[in-house]
Design an enzyme around this catalytic site. Structure first.
Site, PDB file in Angstrom:
ATOM      1  N   GLN A 191       3.343   0.390  17.317  1.00 38.34           N
ATOM      2  CA  GLN A 191       3.045   0.094  18.723  1.00 38.34           C
ATOM      3  C   GLN A 191       2.143  -1.127  18.820  1.00 38.34           C
ATOM      4  OE1 GLN A 191       2.371   4.749  19.326  1.00 38.34           O
ATOM      5  NE2 GLN A 191       1.721   3.641  21.137  1.00 38.34           N
ATOM      6  N   PHE A 222       4.424   7.656  20.721  1.00 39.37           N
ATOM      7  CA  PHE A 222       3.564   8.658  21.363  1.00 39.37           C
ATOM      8  C   PHE A 222       2.096   8.513  20.986  1.00 39.37           C
ATOM      9  CE2 PHE A 222       7.829  10.645  20.828  1.00 39.37           C
ATOM     10  CZ  PHE A 222       8.201  10.607  22.160  1.00 39.37           C
ATOM     11  N   GLU A 226       0.010   3.670  17.206  1.00 48.31           N
ATOM     12  CA  GLU A 226      -0.878   2.661  17.794  1.00 48.31           C
ATOM     13  C   GLU A 226      -1.726   2.039  16.686  1.00 48.31           C
ATOM     14  OE1 GLU A 226      -3.092   3.773  21.328  1.00 48.31           O
ATOM     15  OE2 GLU A 226      -4.531   2.164  21.019  1.00 48.31           O
ATOM     16  N   ARG A 304     -12.311   8.437  26.320  1.00 46.76           N
ATOM     17  CA  ARG A 304     -11.402   8.828  27.406  1.00 46.76           C
ATOM     18  C   ARG A 304     -11.557  10.317  27.730  1.00 46.76           C
ATOM     19  NH1 ARG A 304      -7.159   6.653  30.557  1.00 46.76           N
ATOM     20  NH2 ARG A 304      -7.047   4.651  29.512  1.00 46.76           N
ATOM     21  N   ARG A 336      -0.404  10.548  23.357  1.00 47.62           N
ATOM     22  CA  ARG A 336      -0.143  10.568  24.807  1.00 47.62           C
ATOM     23  C   ARG A 336      -1.262  11.291  25.597  1.00 47.62           C
ATOM     24  NH1 ARG A 336       6.076  11.726  26.545  1.00 47.62           N
ATOM     25  NH2 ARG A 336       6.178  10.377  28.362  1.00 47.62           N
ATOM     26  N   PHE A 338      -4.434  10.342  25.179  1.00 42.91           N
ATOM     27  CA  PHE A 338      -5.532   9.652  24.499  1.00 42.91           C
ATOM     28  C   PHE A 338      -6.893  10.315  24.756  1.00 42.91           C
ATOM     29  CE2 PHE A 338      -8.008   5.738  23.392  1.00 42.91           C
ATOM     30  CZ  PHE A 338      -7.338   5.361  22.247  1.00 42.91           C
ATOM     31  N   THR A 433      -9.645   1.586  28.253  1.00 48.99           N
ATOM     32  CA  THR A 433     -11.049   1.740  28.646  1.00 48.99           C
ATOM     33  C   THR A 433     -11.904   0.629  28.037  1.00 48.99           C
ATOM     34  OG1 THR A 433     -11.365   3.277  26.824  1.00 48.99           O
ATOM     35  CG2 THR A 433     -10.840   4.212  28.974  1.00 48.99           C
ATOM     36  N   ALA A 502      -1.881   3.172  26.426  1.00 48.38           N
ATOM     37  CA  ALA A 502      -2.630   3.361  27.673  1.00 48.38           C
ATOM     38  C   ALA A 502      -1.715   3.314  28.905  1.00 48.38           C
ATOM     39  CB  ALA A 502      -3.755   2.336  27.789  1.00 48.38           C
ATOM     40  N   GLU A 706       1.842   8.308  30.429  1.00 48.50           N
ATOM     41  CA  GLU A 706       1.047   9.443  29.962  1.00 48.50           C
ATOM     42  C   GLU A 706       0.765  10.533  31.002  1.00 48.50           C
ATOM     43  OE1 GLU A 706      -1.686   6.378  28.514  1.00 48.50           O
ATOM     44  OE2 GLU A 706      -2.119   7.757  26.880  1.00 48.50           O
TER      45      GLU A 706
HETATM   46  N1  MTE Z   1       8.222   7.668  25.927  1.00 47.26           N
HETATM   47  C1  MTE Z   1       9.053   7.651  24.866  1.00 47.26           C
HETATM   48  N2  MTE Z   1      10.356   7.885  25.062  1.00 47.26           N
HETATM   49  N3  MTE Z   1       8.592   7.400  23.598  1.00 47.26           N
HETATM   50  C2  MTE Z   1       7.255   7.189  23.356  1.00 47.26           C
HETATM   51  O1  MTE Z   1       6.856   6.976  22.211  1.00 47.26           O
HETATM   52  N4  MTE Z   1       4.991   7.021  24.321  1.00 47.26           N
HETATM   53  C3  MTE Z   1       4.115   7.414  25.434  1.00 47.26           C
HETATM   54  C4  MTE Z   1       4.730   7.009  26.770  1.00 47.26           C
HETATM   55  N5  MTE Z   1       6.099   7.432  26.841  1.00 47.26           N
HETATM   56  C5  MTE Z   1       6.346   7.217  24.470  1.00 47.26           C
HETATM   57  C6  MTE Z   1       6.897   7.439  25.757  1.00 47.26           C
HETATM   58  C7  MTE Z   1       2.784   6.838  25.352  1.00 47.26           C
HETATM   59  S1  MTE Z   1       1.657   7.580  24.361  1.00 47.26           S
HETATM   60  C8  MTE Z   1       2.425   5.737  26.075  1.00 47.26           C
HETATM   61  S2  MTE Z   1       0.851   5.140  26.022  1.00 47.26           S
HETATM   62  C9  MTE Z   1       3.376   5.025  26.937  1.00 47.26           C
HETATM   63  O2  MTE Z   1       4.672   5.585  26.865  1.00 47.26           O
HETATM   64  C10 MTE Z   1       3.412   3.561  26.507  1.00 47.26           C
HETATM   65  O3  MTE Z   1       4.367   2.828  27.149  1.00 47.26           O
HETATM   66  P1  MTE Z   1       4.140   2.159  28.584  1.00 47.26           P
HETATM   67  O4  MTE Z   1       2.781   1.525  28.551  1.00 47.26           O
HETATM   68  O5  MTE Z   1       5.241   1.200  28.680  1.00 47.26           O
HETATM   69  O6  MTE Z   1       4.200   3.274  29.560  1.00 47.26           O
HETATM   70  N1  HPA Z   2      -5.747   4.137  25.839  1.00 47.79           N
HETATM   71  C1  HPA Z   2      -4.862   4.040  24.858  1.00 47.79           C
HETATM   72  N2  HPA Z   2      -5.066   3.365  23.767  1.00 47.79           N
HETATM   73  C2  HPA Z   2      -6.222   2.746  23.635  1.00 47.79           C
HETATM   74  C3  HPA Z   2      -7.204   2.806  24.625  1.00 47.79           C
HETATM   75  C4  HPA Z   2      -6.948   3.541  25.801  1.00 47.79           C
HETATM   76  O1  HPA Z   2      -7.768   3.642  26.725  1.00 47.79           O
HETATM   77  N3  HPA Z   2      -8.250   2.104  24.196  1.00 47.79           N
HETATM   78  C5  HPA Z   2      -7.916   1.641  22.983  1.00 47.79           C
HETATM   79  N4  HPA Z   2      -6.688   2.022  22.638  1.00 47.79           N
HETATM   80 MO1  MOS Z   3      -0.376   6.085  24.162  1.00 49.06          MO
HETATM   81  S1  MOS Z   3      -1.484   7.586  23.358  1.00 49.06           S
HETATM   82  O1  MOS Z   3      -1.792   5.240  24.793  1.00 49.06           O
HETATM   83  O2  MOS Z   3       0.079   5.244  22.766  1.00 49.06           O
END
Ligand code: MTE
Ligand code: HPA
Ligand code: MOS
Length: 749
Positions: A191, A222, A226, A304, A336, A338, A433, A502, A706
């Site tokens: 990620q 998920f 990261e 968080r 997800r 966090f 954050t 995030a 999330e």
């Molecule tokens: N959806 C799918 N299908 N696969 C994933 O790995 N990760 C989740 C969410 N939805 C995830 C998902 C998490 S932890 C985050 S932070 C967000 O997607 C990140 O993507 P976005 O910032 O584009 O929403």
């Molecule tokens: N959310 C998700 N990932 C992160 C954050 C947060 O607030 N800060 C650093 N990594």
């Molecule tokens: Mo999502 S836990 O911020 O990758």
């Protein structure tokens, strides 16, 4: 519109790390990891492995050219154990061999002499020993001590929450290829391409401009990728650097489960005080986070937890303290939510505790304390709140009182099946954050045939971010979506990226893309103005692949315009930078305005418990959710459904089990149960919140990744209500509510 990847996914044509065509001479890495959770590493015997068939080289800590360090937030994480081991599954040596099978065979020939030390797996024990990852963090608002003295009702208790395995379908992996002048190209299932680049540079000693990281897509992250993709990319990079051959490593499921961290388990203490009108006046909470053996992302996850300690409620007096505790488990990491869900669980448990003692419905206390416009969160930000609107609109549509009555009626008739219902409001702050992370870049090229290529820092992992970014470009240029191609996430095209996390990837990278496209469009308008004899560029627009003047379609099409602009030597490329305005946070005062906005929602969750067997089914999750103006309802509804099921899994059947020696017992899919199609709620109803608020995200949409996970937490409290309809008992707040635990509680008297 469907996710752009849906066709290639269904056909099996999408490219993941393990599908990248192999380069001749590729070596395969495999890790020898510690079988002991805590100990002194006296020696490693690799002689037999080195002689094993097809083995090119075995690498240990002493072979590294750069630093033996991959800790991003705190430098406390060696890539390979040196002198000590801190968890079962900690990498000690890397075998590089001609095939995967030969690498694995050789790993079994390595032995290590480890003198065991006492392992610590309980965060409270670690805290008592003073073994913290970072100093404790605290949020204070008002004066709890004084407030508790004036409360009509005060209740205190303790909660436990377990971890969660990410179980991304694609396991961790990387592929590193040497390029000329000692550089490296690294494909990684990450990620955070920049996080991987930094880690690779640290262990190889290379400067960042010598290392290219490229990501096509992930089969899920998920949060688990990261930061924790860094180790595998570093391992491949070190192997490629030392052998001058490409090195690949795609982990087996059991390796992945054993060697990587999970959602943080927490143990927490709470004290809640209410007045006679059921207003929560004071809340004191202490979180013990089980961080595992090194920091990884534990400090920001802990933060968080504090940010979401009061969930959707306004509480005037709050003291929240959080400890990140070092234990001998694999370093736990982002998942997800966090840390947010862990904070919310405790306040929800405290409310349920108070409601049961006072003989009222928890929903009455919840409803009575929802945060309103202008109320202050314990961290100083003033709410622009839709907590009450989402509750009211959800209740109007789904009718909590009726659902409760229906369950009560059922329970009166049914002896061995009992229904339970719970409300689950959610308030989740959008932005990293850590303020500096809220920036993104986008590189847009318009080619002379009219096609458009976009690169951003966002990583596609199934959440549909590429589809949303393509929609942004298509909208600005007035083009059909098939004219837009989103390219891999690559550190040469987009530098210094924040991880895709995030929930902010579409917000940040979408905005940057919008800016880049608008800059190119404005240059094209200057050209078009002459070509269609418009008086001003303001009279022009782009739609259906044509230039419009004063709302009327002209004969000038997109492709001709682009070619004309090129012949006039107009720049058809742009690299834009977006940084979220107006956010800040100061840890010296623990106050600020960390979030661009909050996402609000309210869910009603209904379950049926089989009181003979302890099994349960989720009948429905009905939610009113704040999408802003959704850019893509099919993608967003998918995020809601997936998030809910993942949240349900965490709270119900998923049980991470480590024994006292720190060994993962739930180490395969036979011992770690995740929701399957049969455990999905029979009904998931989604009502989009109606609101006219402006917000900072792209095209007035809102982040969706999330927040929905936390609706799933309602299942925990619904199961509790069903149990209480069967027998008088007071189950401990100890998640997950596995069928075993449900059964024990049903017959605890
Ligand atoms: N959806 C799918 N299908 N696969 C994933 O790995 N990760 C989740 C969410 N939805 C995830 C998902 C998490 S932890 C985050 S932070 C967000 O997607 C990140 O993507 P976005 O910032 O584009 O929403
Ligand atoms: N959310 C998700 N990932 C992160 C954050 C947060 O607030 N800060 C650093 N990594
Ligand atoms: Mo999502 S836990 O911020 O990758």
């Amino acid at each position: 519109m469907k996710n752009l990847d849906s066709k290639s996914h269904v056909r099996g044509e999408s490219i993941y790390l393990d599908d990248i065509p192999l380069i001749q001479g590729t070596l395969y890495a495999c890790v020898f990891d510690s079988a002991v959770a805590h100990g002194t590493l006296r020696s490693i015997n690799t002689a037999d492995a080195e002689k094993s068939e097809g083995v090119m080289r075995v690498v240990t800590a002493k072979d590294l050219i750069g630093e033996n360090q991959i800790g991003g937030v705190v430098p406390d994480e060696p890539l390979l154990a040196d002198g000590e081991v801190h968890f079962q599954g900690m990498p000690i040596a890397i075998v590089l061999a001609e095939s995967e099978e030969l690498a694995r065979k050789a790993v079994r020939k390595i032995t290590a002499d480890i003198e065991p030390l006492e392992p610590v797996t309980d965060p409270r024990v670690a805290a008592a020993n003073g073994d913290l990852i970072v100093p404790p963090k605290k949020f204070i608002m008002g004066d709890c001590e004084e407030a508790f003295a004036n409360c009509e009702h005060v209740f205190s208790g303790r909660t436990e929450q377990n971890g969660q395995e990410h179980l991304y379908i694609e396991t961790q992996g990387a592929y590193a290829i040497p390029i000329e002048n000692s550089g490296l190209k690294v494909y990684s299932s990450t990620q955070g391409p920049t996080a991987v680049q930094r880690a690779v540079c640290r262990v190889t000693g290379l400067p960042m401009h010598q290392v290219e990281v490229d990501v096509q897509r992930l089969g899920g992250g998920f949060g688990g990728k990261e930061d924790q993709a860094n180790a595998w990319a570093s391992i491949c990079a070190v192997g490629a650097q030392l052998t001058k051959r490409p090195v690949k490593y795609a982990l087996h499921r059991m390796e992945d489960m054993r060697m990587t961290g999970k959602r943080h388990p927490y143990s927490s203490d709470y004290k809640i005080g209410l007045n006679k009108d059921l207003k929560i006046i004071a809340y004191e909470v202490t979180f013990y986070q089980n961080a595992g053996a090194s920091a990884d992302l534990s400090p920001p996850v802990l933060e968080r937890t504090l940010f979401h300690a009061t969930n959707s409620y306004f509480i005037p007096n709050v003291t929240a303290t959080a400890y990140s505790c070092r234990t001998n488990l694999p370093p736990n990491t982002a998942f997800r939510g966090f840390g947010g869900p862990q904070g919310m669980f405790v306040i929800e448990a405290a409310i349920v505790h108070a409601a049961e003692k006072l003989g009222v419905s928890a929903a009455d206390i919840q409803r009575n304390n929802l945060i309103d416009d202008g109320d202050e969160f314990p961290y100083g930000q003033k709410a622009e709140s839709d907590a009450i609107t989402s509750w009211t609109q959800g209740d109007a549509e789904f009718n909590f009182a009726h659902l409760q009555k229906e369950a009560d009626g059922f329970n009166d008739e049914s002896k061995y099946f009992k229904k339970g219902v719970a409300m689950m409001p959610v308030c989740f702050g959008i932005s990293f954050t850590k303020t500096p992370m809220n920036q993104a870049r986008s590189l847009v090229h318009v080619y002379t045939d009219g096609s458009v290529a976009v690169s951003t820092g966002a990583v596609e992992m199934g959440q549909g971010v590429n589809t949303k970014i393509a929609q942004v470009a298509a909208k600005v240029f007035g083009l059909p979506i098939d004219k837009i191609k989103i390219h891999t996430t690559n550190t040469l095209r987009i530098a210094n990226t924040s991880p895709t996390a995030a929930s902010a990837a579409a917000d940040l990278n979408g905005k940057a893309t919008q800016m880049a496209c608008e800059t190119i469009r404005d240059r094209l308008f200057e050209v078009a103005k002459g070509l269609v004899e418009a008086e001003a560029v303001e009279n022009l627009s782009l739609e259906d692949g044509h230039v419009y003047r004063n709302g009327d379609r002209t004969s000038l099409d997109w492709k001709s315009l682009v070619m004309d602009a090129h012949l006039q030597r107009v720049n058809l490329s742009e690299h834009a930078h977006y940084a979220t305005p107006g956010i800040n946070f100061d840890w010296t005062t623990a106050k600020g305005h960390p979030f661009a906005y909050h996402v609000y929602g309210t869910a009603i969750v209904g379950v049926t418990v089989d009181c003979l067997r302890g099994r349960y089914e989720v009948d429905y999750v009905k939610c009113c959710h704040d999408f802003g103006s959704s850019m893509n309802t099919s993608v967003d509804n998918g995020q809601i459904e997936g998030g809910i099921v993942q949240g349900l899994g965490w709270m119900t059947m998923e049980e991470v089990v480590y024994d006292d020696a720190g060994k993962l017992r739930s180490n395969a899919l036979s011992t770690y149960k995740v929701p399957d199609i049969h455990s999905v709620p029979k009904e998931i109803a989604i009502l989009p919140l109606q609101t006219n608020r402006e917000n900072l995200a792209v095209l007035n949409s809102k982040a969706v990744g999330e927040p929905p996970l936390m609706y799933g937490m309602g299942a925990y409290f619904a199961i509790r209500n069903a149990i209480k309809a069967f027998t008088e008992c007071s189950p401990e707040f100890d998640a997950p509510f596995t069928p075993e635990k449900v059964l024990m509680n049903l017959y605890s008297e």
